[in-house]
Scaffold this motif. Structure first.
Motif, PDB file in Angstrom:
ATOM      1  N   SER A  73       0.860  -1.184   0.000  1.00  0.00           N
ATOM      2  CA  SER A  73       0.000   0.000   0.000  1.00  0.00           C
ATOM      3  C   SER A  73       0.894   1.230   0.000  1.00  0.00           C
ATOM      4  N   VAL A  74       0.672   2.162  -0.946  1.00  0.00           N
ATOM      5  CA  VAL A  74       1.612   3.274  -1.085  1.00  0.00           C
ATOM      6  C   VAL A  74       1.023   4.667  -0.859  1.00  0.00           C
ATOM      7  N   GLU A  75      -0.257   4.856  -1.121  1.00  0.00           N
ATOM      8  CA  GLU A  75      -0.797   6.219  -1.000  1.00  0.00           C
ATOM      9  C   GLU A  75      -2.058   6.312  -0.150  1.00  0.00           C
ATOM     10  N   GLY A  76      -2.822   5.254  -0.098  1.00  0.00           N
ATOM     11  CA  GLY A  76      -4.073   5.291   0.648  1.00  0.00           C
ATOM     12  C   GLY A  76      -4.622   3.893   0.816  1.00  0.00           C
ATOM     13  N   SER A  77      -5.709   3.782   1.564  1.00  0.00           N
ATOM     14  CA  SER A  77      -6.314   2.487   1.843  1.00  0.00           C
ATOM     15  C   SER A  77      -6.916   1.907   0.565  1.00  0.00           C
ATOM     16  N   CYS A 254      -9.769   5.858  -4.885  1.00  0.00           N
ATOM     17  CA  CYS A 254      -8.888   4.732  -5.204  1.00  0.00           C
ATOM     18  C   CYS A 254      -7.437   5.192  -5.274  1.00  0.00           C
ATOM     19  N   TYR A 255      -6.531   4.265  -4.973  1.00  0.00           N
ATOM     20  CA  TYR A 255      -5.114   4.569  -4.930  1.00  0.00           C
ATOM     21  C   TYR A 255      -4.320   3.478  -5.651  1.00  0.00           C
ATOM     22  N   PRO A 256      -3.110   3.782  -6.055  1.00  0.00           N
ATOM     23  CA  PRO A 256      -2.276   2.746  -6.676  1.00  0.00           C
ATOM     24  C   PRO A 256      -1.791   1.728  -5.646  1.00  0.00           C
ATOM     25  N   LEU A 257      -1.351   0.594  -6.152  1.00  0.00           N
ATOM     26  CA  LEU A 257      -0.661  -0.409  -5.359  1.00  0.00           C
ATOM     27  C   LEU A 257       0.708  -0.650  -5.995  1.00  0.00           C
ATOM     28  N   LYS A 258       1.671  -1.044  -5.190  1.00  0.00           N
ATOM     29  CA  LYS A 258       3.013  -1.313  -5.706  1.00  0.00           C
ATOM     30  C   LYS A 258       3.356  -2.782  -5.521  1.00  0.00           C
TER      31      LYS A 258
END
Length: 286
Positions: A73-77, A254-258
């Motif tokens: 998780s990089v920016e948000g839930s 929505c947020y990205p995932l790494k």
């Protein structure tokens, strides 16, 4: 069952209900993953690849046998829908139903993701989980489920009468088609039921319907897998965001995932061998 019963209770109804359950697949004889070896191997591993999965999109990546993979998780839930395929035979893929039967509805450190018939072997082992503290909540929910199928445009059409093109099934199908250089209609037939990483889910106590709630994941959290064989991974950053209110729409934040791929130090896995296909002989009937 969610219907109102129409049949009268028999006189021994309470006795029938009181019968104690039996675990279908006891795993006492299941070969245990080499967790002590993996703990040592992950101490000096080196980052060799990194993939950013954009919100409401999916990406595929290569995960060689003996490597580790983190979903971060990089920016948000944000929750993600995870697929795994055998890199050398794409017809062998993650089998969520068998994984669920062996390890339960949710997976964490020490659990393994199993492949489809006729291979039925470990594809990946969970080697670290920053959300293992969550356990089970008061609603019977937990994190990283192998219950849900993946949100898809077909079910969305049935329930809402809306054409929505960024469901996890859609995202994974497009990403897998690009990875394999095949038509998306062919690729979607190999997209399969998922491991819902970071998703908090369970079954409603009254209707037993599958529920979701706000994920406890926060930036910096990750789940880590060890590849027991050569794999192709696929991950969709779910359009539901943290899945606190819904999915299959553009309404949620929505947020990205790494995705991070790590190689252990030379010699760290001495004695380890990739998982082998199932030993059952199909010579005498099926």
């Amino acid at each position: 069952m969610k219907n109102t019963p129409e049949s009268p209770e028999p006189s021994d109804a309470a006795v029938r209900r009181a019968i104690k359950p039996t675990v279908c697949y006891p795993i006492d004889t299941l070969p245990a993953p080499q967790m002590d070896l993996y703990r040592v191997a992950r101490q000096n591993m080196v980052l060799v690849d990194e993939v950013i999965v954009p919100p409401r999109d999916a990406k595929c990546w290569s995960l060689p046998a003996g490597h580790f993979c983190r979903i971060v998780s990089v920016e948000g839930s944000q929750v993600g829908d995870l697929n795994f395929w055998n890199a050398n035979d794409l017809s062998e893929r993650f089998y969520s139903g068998k994984t669920r039967a062996l390890h339960g509805t949710h997976v964490s450190t020490g659990d393994q993701l199993w492949s489809t018939i006729p291979h039925i072997r470990p594809m990946a082992t969970v080697t670290y989980d920053t959300l293992d503290w969550y356990g089970w909540d008061e609603y019977g929910g937990s994190v990283h489920d192998v219950i849900g199928t993946r949100c898809d445009p077909y079910t969305n059409d049935i329930l809402n009468g809306v054409d929505y093109h960024y469901c996890c099934h859609s995202n994974l199908s497009r990403a897998f088609a690009e990875w394999t250089n095949t038509d998306v209609r062919d690729a979607e037939m190999l997209v399969h039921d998922v491991c819902n990483v970071f998703m908090a889910t369970g079954f409603m106590p009254d209707t037993k319907q599958y529920f979701m709630k706000a994920s406890p994941v926060r930036p910096g959290d990750y789940i880590e897998f060890f590849a027991e064989m050569d794999l192709v991974g696929g991950l969709s950053a779910c359009p539901g965001g943290d899945c606190s209110t819904g999915h299959s729409s553009d309404e949620a934040a929505c947020y990205p995932l790494k995705v991070e791929v790590y190689k252990p130090a030379d010699g760290a896995l001495d004695g380890w061998v990739p998982s082998k296909p199932n030993g059952y002989s199909r010579t005498h009937g099926l």
